[in-house]
Motif scaffolding. Structure first.
Motif, short mmCIF file in Angstrom:
data_model
loop_
_atom_site.label_atom_id
_atom_site.label_comp_id
_atom_site.label_asym_id
_atom_site.label_seq_id
_atom_site.Cartn_x
_atom_site.Cartn_y
_atom_site.Cartn_z
N GLN A 98 -26.77 11.76 1.41
CA GLN A 98 -27.81 10.88 0.89
C GLN A 98 -27.29 9.55 0.36
O GLN A 98 -27.95 8.52 0.49
N ALA A 99 -26.11 9.55 -0.23
CA ALA A 99 -25.57 8.30 -0.79
C ALA A 99 -25.32 7.29 0.33
O ALA A 99 -25.73 6.13 0.25
N GLN A 100 -24.62 7.74 1.38
CA GLN A 100 -24.33 6.85 2.50
C GLN A 100 -25.62 6.43 3.22
O GLN A 100 -25.76 5.28 3.64
N ILE A 143 -30.79 6.80 16.81
CA ILE A 143 -30.97 7.68 15.64
C ILE A 143 -29.97 8.84 15.66
O ILE A 143 -29.28 9.09 14.65
N PRO A 144 -29.85 9.59 16.77
CA PRO A 144 -28.85 10.67 16.78
C PRO A 144 -27.43 10.18 16.54
O PRO A 144 -26.64 10.86 15.87
N ALA A 145 -27.08 8.99 17.07
CA ALA A 145 -25.73 8.46 16.87
C ALA A 145 -25.49 8.11 15.41
O ALA A 145 -24.39 8.30 14.89
N ILE A 146 -26.52 7.57 14.74
CA ILE A 146 -26.40 7.28 13.31
C ILE A 146 -26.17 8.57 12.53
O ILE A 146 -25.31 8.64 11.65
N CYS A 147 -26.94 9.59 12.85
CA CYS A 147 -26.81 10.88 12.16
C CYS A 147 -25.42 11.48 12.35
O CYS A 147 -24.81 12.00 11.42
N THR A 148 -24.92 11.40 13.58
CA THR A 148 -23.57 11.91 13.87
C THR A 148 -22.52 11.18 13.04
O THR A 148 -21.61 11.80 12.46
N ALA A 149 -22.65 9.86 12.97
CA ALA A 149 -21.69 9.06 12.21
C ALA A 149 -21.75 9.38 10.72
O ALA A 149 -20.72 9.50 10.05
N LEU A 150 -22.96 9.51 10.19
CA LEU A 150 -23.11 9.81 8.77
C LEU A 150 -22.52 11.17 8.43
O LEU A 150 -21.82 11.32 7.43
N ARG A 151 -22.79 12.17 9.28
CA ARG A 151 -22.25 13.52 9.02
C ARG A 151 -20.73 13.53 9.12
O ARG A 151 -20.05 14.14 8.30
#
Length: 350
Positions: free
Chosen positions: A184-186, A275-283
């Motif tokens: 959540q912070a990132q 969107i999926p690429a952003i999620c992958t990077a954040l995780r």
């Protein structure tokens, strides 16, 4: 929204308009139910603008100017857009004239996508000289039917471009916030940084503003006269039609309405790829080392940041979502809604 703003609200038939003053989106729903005596709960109705944009949350609602026309519909339904109404009107008014030729006969039997294409052909006879006019006083019929405080065509078109980019931002934000297990912070830092950049760039309203033609920093997509040329399907370098699809929404009310059917298309798709690429990077950023993971604002211009590991590249995300590095203006015929399988977004993790 801290202050009360007035809106014009109508139903899908657009027969009755009601002025409603509210402070937020939820209040709009409740007052609409009351004014129209609907037997629905607030969660059972949606709102859209005349060009078909769905209003999905209070944050986007707060960006709408006072006196905007809003259309309420039952959740899951959709009202006709201005372009669809225009098509039907021209068909009814000019039925005898339009039915005279074999080519126009096809106009009534093909799917809406091709009808809009042929509608543009029918409207080519409109006086193009009026495209040069700018103000509401000089070309009042261009502004006919608009609920806007804009005094010039350029000002109105600037706002329409902003609306499209804002929609991409709010949809992206909503999808990311709904995704489970993201740090959540990132995520919040990323959302804030994207919003700040959009504000700095005025939500790229200049894309549709012909007055910005030639500006190296904020360059319009159209030429100096206001004419747009289709950039072609996502996997092509240009429009393959001969002649290429073109339109000048500054020329007439009809052209302005038809321009609503032109799309800003992501080559690398927003929902399927970005969107999926952003999620992958954040995780990945969070999983490797929570304490050192960062959101890099400008890694391309700051050599020191490029040495950081597990760093989210905001610049690349921003460019893919909101800039013409990944956005094309395309005629509805060239808008391919199938999967853009050969173009993948990311990785956004440095």
């Amino acid at each position: 929204m801290t202050t009360t703003k007035g809106f014009k609200v109508t139903d899908a038939e657009r027969k009755t308009r009601v002025g409603i003053a509210v402070k937020n989106f939820e209040e709009l729903k409740k007052k609409t139910i009351d004014k129209f005596k609907l037997k629905f709960s607030p969660g059972q109705i949606d709102f859209q603008t005349p060009d078909g944009t769905l209003i999905e949350n209070d944050e986007y609602f707060q960006t709408l100017p006072s006196q905007t026309l809003l259309i309420w519909v039952k959740k899951g339904d959709k009202a006709e857009t201005d372009a669809e109404i225009l098509y039907k009107t021209i068909r009814e008014v000019n039925d005898e004239y339009l039915s005279a030729g074999e080519k126009v006969q096809e106009f009534f039997t093909e799917k809406m996508k091709n009808k809009v294409f042929k509608l543009a052909e029918v409207l080519k006879g409109i006086d193009g000289e009026k495209a040069k006019l700018t103000t509401k006083a000089d070309h009042p019929e261009w502004f006919e039917g608009l609920d806007t405080g804009a005094k010039t065509k350029e000002e109105y078109m600037f706002r329409r471009a902003q609306d499209r980019i804002r929609t991409y931002f709010y949809k992206t934000k909503e999808e990311l916030l709904k995704t489970k297990d993201l740090p959540q912070a990132q995520l919040q830092t990323l959302i804030n940084e994207l919003r700040n950049r959009l504000k700095l760039n005025k939500y790229h309203g200049y894309y549709f503003d012909r007055a910005c033609f030639g500006d190296e920093n904020m360059k319009s997509i159209c030429d100096r006269s206001g004419q747009f040329t289709c950039h072609g399907r996502w996997d092509k370098d240009w429009c393959l039609y001969n002649p290429s699809h073109t339109i000048n929404p500054y020329s007439s009310r009809e052209a302005r309405i038809i321009f609503q059917t032109w799309n800003m298309d992501h080559n690398k798709e927003r929902s399927r790829s970005i969107i999926p690429a952003i999620c992958t990077a954040l995780r990945a950023s969070d999983n490797v080392n929570t304490k050192t993971s960062k959101v890099c604002k400008d890694i391309d211009s700051d050599n020191s940041l490029s040495k950081d590991k597990n760093c989210i590249n905001v610049r690349s995300i921003y460019n893919d979502l909101f800039t013409t590095g990944n956005l094309k203006i395309v005629h509805i015929v060239c808008h391919d809604k199938g999967a853009h399988f050969t173009l993948k977004a990311g990785p956004y993790l440095v």
